[in-house]
Design an enzyme around this catalytic site. Structure first.
Site, PDB file in Angstrom:
ATOM      1  N   CYS A   1       0.833  -1.199   0.000  1.00  0.00           N
ATOM      2  CA  CYS A   1       0.000   0.000   0.000  1.00  0.00           C
ATOM      3  C   CYS A   1       0.871   1.253   0.000  1.00  0.00           C
ATOM      4  CB  CYS A   1      -0.923  -0.006   1.215  1.00  0.00           C
ATOM      5  SG  CYS A   1      -2.044   1.416   1.279  1.00  0.00           S
TER       6      CYS A   1
ATOM      7  N   CYS B   1      -6.407  -2.799   7.585  1.00  0.00           N
ATOM      8  CA  CYS B   1      -7.595  -1.950   7.482  1.00  0.00           C
ATOM      9  C   CYS B   1      -8.760  -2.622   6.776  1.00  0.00           C
ATOM     10  CB  CYS B   1      -7.243  -0.626   6.797  1.00  0.00           C
ATOM     11  SG  CYS B   1      -6.789  -0.784   5.038  1.00  0.00           S
TER      12      CYS B   1
END
Length: 361
Positions: A105, A201
């Site tokens: 990410c 997340c």
């Protein structure tokens, strides 16, 4: 004093803060504003229905920006995030790997797409709330570990492209988490006591097997054999995605011997187990090497981190080509997991890293 290592004065410097809606990036905004910089915020919307649910946390970013009086906008990167990070996560487990999605990410999304958008908005530098130390040494930008080694997040940045590392600044490097919360509290921003995020997340309640079932409905998570290194069947597993290297609990093997997962063989649908001593690694091969140092040597004497929460290990990294290396471990290490990142450190400086390949038994 916040030093962004630029020749321009603060009031002439346009700074983009990657705002998550959390305490850390909020503290970064406050520090920069107090130092007189031109600050604006960008926030990524990454989670999309129906697979991942919605994250309410990012909504706080807009409220914080309004409270602090800075320009702010949301960026919808949900499709790119799904493709580059979430699908990678699911496919890695299906292949018997243990992925590191936060590393990907940072490379592709936060310090990839967001960084590109920040530049389009006139940013001179990009600031994040990472606990990592960006320094300028002999005219070059370097990435180091943060002062608080418990909070240090430099491991998650080893795969960032060097061109974006040169734009990155991390003003929280010298602060503890309690000090960061105090900065936000003193500024009168209500989220100062907001809890830290604990899990990945996009994985709710740590149940990544449930996520994979939603993302890959055609994947049959079938049972298979648990075997030793000689191939003797010791029991049955419940699907390889439920296991990781070094795992001891939940194997369901009786007989008195304590077994650990040594390897996950996706092609044979087998979980290979052995004793703790059999977990010991001497040579670890890595791929997709990202180099953040100056001229790369043929062999690098350094320390490496093979999982984010494990201690540094003395090693010699032998670079085989631009993308591959063999990491010769000089200290005892048990359970290198294929798919995890291997980060190179020299005197606390991050020199890059790569991703661990499956071990040969």
């Amino acid at each position: 004093m916040i030093d962004l290592f630029l020749d321009t004065k603060p009031e002439q410097t346009r700074v983009c803060v990657a705002m998550s809606g959390g305490v850390d990036s909020t503290a970064a905004v406050i520090l920069l504003k107090n130092a007189g910089y031109q600050v604006f915020g960008l926030t990524m919307r990454l989670l999309k229905e129906p697979y991942l649910g919605n994250s309410e946390s990012v909504n706080d970013a807009g409220k914080v920006a309004q409270k602090l009086g800075i320009d702010h906008q949301y960026l919808d990167f949900s499709d790119e995030f799904r493709h580059k990070v979430v699908d990678y996560f699911a496919e890695s487990y299906i292949k018997g790997l243990t992925p590191t999605p936060c590393v990907l990410c940072n490379r592709h999304i936060k310090l990839g797409l967001l960084a590109e958008q920040a530049l389009l908005n006139g940013a001179d530098v990009i600031v994040t709330g990472h606990y990592a130390d960006v320094q300028k040494v002999n005219g070059q930008i370097e990435l180091h570990r943060a002062k608080d080694l418990v909070r240090d997040q430099s491991y998650f940045l080893f795969d960032v492209e060097k061109k974006f590392l040169n734009l990155l600044r991390c003003p929280l490097a010298q602060f503890s988490k309690n000090e960061t919360r105090q900065i936000v509290k003193d500024a009168g921003v209500e989220i100062f006591d907001k809890p830290d995020s604990q899990d990945i997340c996009f994985v709710q309640n740590g149940k990544y097997a449930d996520l994979i079932a939603k993302l890959k409905p055609d994947y049959l998570c079938s049972k298979g054999d648990i075997v030793n290194r000689e191939g003797k069947v010791l029991g049955q597993h419940n699907g390889i995605i439920n296991y990781t290297i070094g795992q001891r609990r939940g194997l369901g093997i009786g007989g008195g011997t304590i077994y650990y997962v040594l390897k996950i063989d996706a092609l044979k649908n087998q979980v290979v187990v052995g004793t703790f001593d059999e977990l010991k690694c001497k040579d670890v091969f890595i791929n997709q090497v990202n180099w953040l140092g100056d001229e790369r040597p043929k062999v690098l004497s350094c320390e490496v981190k093979l999982r984010s929460r494990q201690n540094l290990v003395k090693a010699e990294v032998e670079f085989l080509d631009d993308a591959k290396a063999c990491v010769h471990l000089l200290d005892d290490f048990y359970g290198a997991a294929a798919g995890q990142g291997c980060c190179f450190y020299l005197n606390n400086r991050v020199l890059g890293g790569g991703f661990i390949e499956p071990m040969k038994l």
